[in-house]
Write an enzyme that holds these catalytic residues in place. Structure first.
Site, short mmCIF file in Angstrom:
data_model
loop_
_atom_site.label_atom_id
_atom_site.label_comp_id
_atom_site.label_asym_id
_atom_site.label_seq_id
_atom_site.Cartn_x
_atom_site.Cartn_y
_atom_site.Cartn_z
N LYS A 83 44.99 50.07 -122.27
CA LYS A 83 44.60 49.25 -121.67
C LYS A 83 45.82 47.99 -122.20
CE LYS A 83 41.49 46.42 -118.23
NZ LYS A 83 39.71 46.06 -118.27
O1 G3P Z 1 38.17 44.57 -116.59
C1 G3P Z 1 37.77 42.99 -117.36
C2 G3P Z 1 37.59 42.18 -116.04
O2 G3P Z 1 36.98 42.63 -115.06
C3 G3P Z 1 36.72 40.93 -116.34
O3 G3P Z 1 36.02 40.79 -115.47
O4 G3P Z 1 33.99 39.32 -115.20
O5 G3P Z 1 34.44 39.72 -117.69
O6 G3P Z 1 36.26 38.26 -115.75
P1 G3P Z 1 35.17 39.12 -116.14
#
Ligand code: G3P
Length: 212
Positions: A83
């Site tokens: 990533k």
């Molecule tokens: O994989 C990372 C992404 O899905 C982040 O999610 O909930 O931290 O905005 P969030």
């Protein structure tokens, strides 16, 4: 449609894997920081459970170090996908890694233009963050529609990962639009299965059976 779990928690991964619906896992530094233990060992264990793509994020800001980190992470398992954040250095690193057949998931994507560059640089996966766009009143779903159209228009091989999922409605929208992959936290996986009429139906069937 592929469903990924957005977590580094082994318990959550084992649970969803048992449901027979888990295609992959995405982690990030915030998710990894919540888990106790050695970073590499946790990733290895996740790969052994999932036996599908597991995204592990680099921490370095410059391309040369990103490539070094990526090669090191790739040694953990054949399932590791690197990533990399969508920056100029990230594009440079993605270009090098994709030529060496190391799969990249370009992350922190918030616009169609970023997605075009990620696809051109050779990212295998493109992760637009829908929830974080919604948070700033910029409808994330519109960005998803644009990116899917662009990938289709030019037959880019990159797969879209609908990320930053906040609720089951995001999953439904992703499926209707034809997003290739959705990555979601454990609580969203759990809410997908729930319906009050299912619970009421089970109770009614059991009550009727006992009255026979
Ligand atoms: O994989 C990372 C992404 O899905 C982040 O999610 O909930 O931290 O905005 P969030």
């Amino acid at each position: 449609m592929k469903l990924y779990l957005d977590t580094a928690n082994i318990g959550e991964i084992k649970e969803i894997a048992q449901w027979g619906v888990l295609d992959g896992v995405t982690t990030n530094p915030s998710l990894m920081s919540r888990e106790k233990g050695d970073y590499r060992e946790i990733l290895k264990e996740i790969c052994d459970i999932v036996k599908g793509p597991v995204s592990a994020e680099v921490l370095s800001p410059n391309s040369a170090d990103m490539v070094k980190e990526a090669k090191d992470l790739s040694k953990i398992s054949e399932h590791i996908v690197i990533k990399i954040p969508c920056t100029i250095d990230g594009l440079k690193a993605t270009n090098i890694l994709s030529q060496e057949k190391i799969r990249v998931n370009m992350t922190l994507i918030f616009s169609a233009n970023q997605a075009i560059l990620a696809a051109k640089a050779g990212a295998s996966y493109i992760s637009p963050f829908v929830g974080r766009l919604d948070d700033i009143a910029n409808p994330g779903i519109e960005v998803i529609k644009d990116i899917l159209d662009i990938l289709n228009n030019y037959n880019f091989p990159s797969r879209l990962i609908f990320a930053s999922v906040r609720h089951p409605e995001h999953v439904r929208q992703a499926a209707i639009l034809g997003a290739h992959i959705v990555t979601m936290p454990y609580r969203v996986f759990s809410s997908m299965i729930k319906h009050p009429l299912t619970d009421i139906g089970i109770e009614r069937f059991l009550n009727d059976w006992e009255k026979r």
